[in-house]
Design a protein around this motif. Structure first.
Motif, short mmCIF file in Angstrom:
data_model
loop_
_atom_site.label_atom_id
_atom_site.label_comp_id
_atom_site.label_asym_id
_atom_site.label_seq_id
_atom_site.Cartn_x
_atom_site.Cartn_y
_atom_site.Cartn_z
N THR A 1 0.82 -1.21 0.00
CA THR A 1 0.00 0.00 0.00
C THR A 1 0.86 1.26 0.00
O THR A 1 0.52 2.26 -0.65
CB THR A 1 -0.95 -0.02 1.20
OG1 THR A 1 -1.89 -1.09 1.04
CG2 THR A 1 -1.73 1.29 1.30
N ARG B 1 0.58 4.19 -2.82
CA ARG B 1 0.34 5.60 -2.50
C ARG B 1 1.44 6.50 -3.06
O ARG B 1 1.19 7.64 -3.46
CB ARG B 1 0.20 5.77 -0.99
CG ARG B 1 -1.10 5.18 -0.43
CD ARG B 1 -1.19 5.38 1.08
NE ARG B 1 -1.15 6.79 1.45
CZ ARG B 1 -2.21 7.59 1.43
NH1 ARG B 1 -3.40 7.12 1.06
NH2 ARG B 1 -2.10 8.86 1.78
N LEU C 1 0.52 10.33 -3.43
CA LEU C 1 -0.06 10.68 -2.14
C LEU C 1 0.93 10.60 -0.99
O LEU C 1 0.65 11.09 0.11
CB LEU C 1 -1.25 9.77 -1.84
CG LEU C 1 -2.42 9.84 -2.83
CD1 LEU C 1 -3.45 8.78 -2.47
CD2 LEU C 1 -3.04 11.21 -2.83
N THR C 2 2.07 9.95 -1.20
CA THR C 2 3.05 9.74 -0.14
C THR C 2 4.44 10.08 -0.67
O THR C 2 4.79 9.73 -1.80
CB THR C 2 3.02 8.28 0.35
OG1 THR C 2 1.73 8.00 0.91
CG2 THR C 2 4.08 8.02 1.42
N TYR D 1 -9.62 3.03 -3.73
CA TYR D 1 -9.29 2.66 -2.36
C TYR D 1 -9.89 1.31 -1.98
O TYR D 1 -10.88 0.85 -2.55
CB TYR D 1 -9.78 3.73 -1.39
CG TYR D 1 -9.05 5.04 -1.49
CD1 TYR D 1 -7.88 5.25 -0.76
CD2 TYR D 1 -9.51 6.06 -2.31
CE1 TYR D 1 -7.20 6.46 -0.85
CE2 TYR D 1 -8.84 7.27 -2.40
CZ TYR D 1 -7.68 7.47 -1.67
OH TYR D 1 -7.00 8.65 -1.76
#
Length: 571
Positions: A361, A365, A370-371, A403
């Motif tokens: 995960t 991401r 997102l990360t 998601y």
């Protein structure tokens, strides 16, 4: 276009040769001149729930037995009545449940009309119950030792010190390492597999003869699932237990049980010895369950994948996602990903697999922007991702993330059509045009206009996942990152979601998917290529067929060997 418009040209008939290879599993029931009563006998059981002044039947005249010393699997999709039957057998029916007809016997004793005091004498000492959700069943403010000790005190009426000693022995019985230290741990400090073992330990507190396990592995990695099921089988043999295993996975049931009982809409539609049901299923619903379980039909999408590969030939190739020498740590110390290389080619389904904690995960991401990450490079459609993500997706038409839990990711206060239309509205499209396009896309993924007008919380799990996919598709991205999109769904709904994904691919062969999953049987069924992560490192990679045929690491071989080996699974 709907999923029904896609002809996958599948051969899903079950092989007649299964009958010659499938054998019944031995039980530990001792022969006797006098026939012992079944461990569990359910006779014409009907149960309904009171709702709005009327009673809605959920279980309808269900009858079956669990022979002493054996394992019987109760199989069916969500809503079929499995948990209601398990609750009736265990004296745990909800307050609004109504016992309409029939009876339940445990070891020959009628427990149909027992009150709570009567159940206290039965539950624990005669019957142990393993609930489905450890985190939902364990008080987060109470230690593991407190949970198991309380079960011991209730079942055996012993002092607290003795209960603590027995609790430690029970943790050792279920193979929890360092049991003395784990007694002082809180539920959030244990892994999913350890929590499941704690629930099993609690169920064994009163030395029961009968164990009811309600979906004990539904949220676990395939290797952890195997260890938990191995444990249940070991306990059955060592403690002479009779086990009722509740599951939606027919392949797991066929591999792990002596008998199978199949439920549909609250009715028993088929039952018998596992080998017999696998070899010659008589109910159409059972056949459908076989078709829906990836472990039973690993070649289900082979023809569709080959056709898509042919259609992609001659079109633009290259990488949709390119990850090179990527490393990521949290707090500058805990290394989650280390020197990871992944190439996802345009038009492919690339599976990213590994156990919980492997970094799947986190990598997803990072790819989705997102990360942040420490070192290396990430390119999506040829455009580099910054190491520190921007506040908004700089190119939403390149990649979208689906998601794992739509209910947690989508606003519960907004109607479905507005949730799907929202990305268009943010981009400046008018409200009327956004809603029109959202309605059309929702119809394409199988959501009716009536369902589109509801709140997301009013939809089923499968419908919610379709909405999440529609929202990700509304901006026509070239790549979808799907993070465990079917892990919380039963196999029938899972199959519908996978059919939808293949329908979308048939419409647009260039659509790329990075599919994150711990379900190796599903990965084998749908993926073109794959990457295997172990503790943040790539240990295997390549075309999926080659990895499954000749895994390059012991870890990958362990994952593959943990796939249920149900009799009749087609290679």
């Amino acid at each position: 276009m709907t999923t029904h418009d896609l002809d996958l040209d599948l051969d899903l008939t079950l092989p007649a040769a299964v009958a010659t290879t499938a054998t019944a599993r031995p039980t530990n029931a001792a022969p006797s001149a006098v026939t012992a009563p079944p461990a569990i006998s359910v006779d014409a059981l009907s149960i309904g729930y009171s709702s709005g002044g009327r009673i809605v039947p959920t279980v309808i005249e269900a009858s079956f037995e669990v022979p002493t010393g054996s394992t019987t699997a109760l199989v069916g999709e969500s809503g079929s009545g499995k948990t209601t039957i398990a609750s009736a057998i265990s004296g745990l029916l909800a307050d609004n449940a109504r016992w309409l007809t029939g009876g339940v016997h445990l070891l020959g004793q009628d427990v149909s009309r027992l009150g709570e005091r009567g159940w206290q004498a039965v539950r624990g000492s005669i019957l142990g119950y393993v609930p489905q959700d450890p985190l939902g069943s364990l008080d987060p403010l109470q230690t593991v030792g407190g949970h198991v000790s309380e079960s011991v005190r209730q079942a055996r009426d012993v002092p607290e010190r003795e209960a603590r000693r027995v609790a430690r022995e029970l943790l050792e019985t279920v193979h929890i390492a360092d049991a003395g230290r784990k007694l002082a741990a809180y539920p959030h400090e244990l892994s999913g597999g350890q929590l499941q073992r704690v629930l099993i330990a609690g169920a064994l507190a009163g030395n029961p003869s009968v164990l009811v396990a309600d979906e004990p592995t539904s949220a676990l990695d395939v290797t952890v699932q195997k260890r938990v099921l191995d444990l249940l089988e070991e306990l059955r043999e060592e403690l002479s237990l009779s086990v009722l295993l509740i599951t939606h996975d027919l392949s797991l049931a066929a591999e792990r049980s002596d008998r199978v009982v199949v439920l549909q809409h609250g009715r028993v539609v088929e039952q018998g010895a596992s080998a017999q049901v696998v070899a010659s299923p008589s109910a159409p619903y059972t056949l459908q369950l076989f078709r829906d379980v990836p472990a039973m039909t690993p070649q289900k999408y082979a023809t569709a994948r080959a056709a898509l590969q042919t259609r992609r030939e001659g079109t633009a190739s290259g990488a949709a996602v390119q990850v090179t020498a990527l490393s990521k740590s949290f707090d500058g110390a805990h290394r989650v990903l280390e020197d990871v290389d992944v190439t996802v080619r345009r038009g492919e389904i690339h599976a990213l697999v590994g156990e919980s904690g492997s970094g799947k995960t986190t990598l997803a991401r990072i790819i989705a922007g997102l990360t942040a990450f420490d070192t290396g490079t990430v390119e999506v459609s040829g455009t580099p991702r910054p190491r520190t993500p921007a506040a908004v997706n700089p190119d939403p038409s390149a990649l979208q993330l689906v998601y794992q839990n739509p209910l947690a990711a989508l606003d519960p206060r907004r109607r479905v059509v507005d949730l799907v239309a929202e990305p268009l509205r943010i981009g400046g499209t008018t409200k009327a045009e956004s809603r029109t396009r959202a309605q059309a896309l929702l119809r394409q993924v199988g959501i009716s206009e009536e369902a589109a007008a509801r709140l997301i919380g009013r939809l089923s799990g499968g419908q919610r996942q379709r909405v999440a996919i529609a929202r990700a598709l509304i901006l026509s991205p070239s790549t979808l990152v799907l993070d465990e999109p079917t892990s919380a769904l039963d196999v029938t709904v899972q199959a519908q979601i996978i059919d939808l994904l293949f329908a979308l691919r048939a419409e647009d062969p260039a659509l790329t998917m990075l599919f994150i999953s711990h379900d190796l049987s599903l990965v084998r069924q749908i993926s073109d290529s794959m990457t295997v992560l172990q503790r943040g490192r790539v240990v295997d990679q390549g075309p999926a067929a080659e990895v499954f045929a000749s895994p390059g690491s012991a870890y990958t071989r362990q994952l593959i060997e943990a796939i249920p080996r149900a009799p009749g699974a087609r290679a």
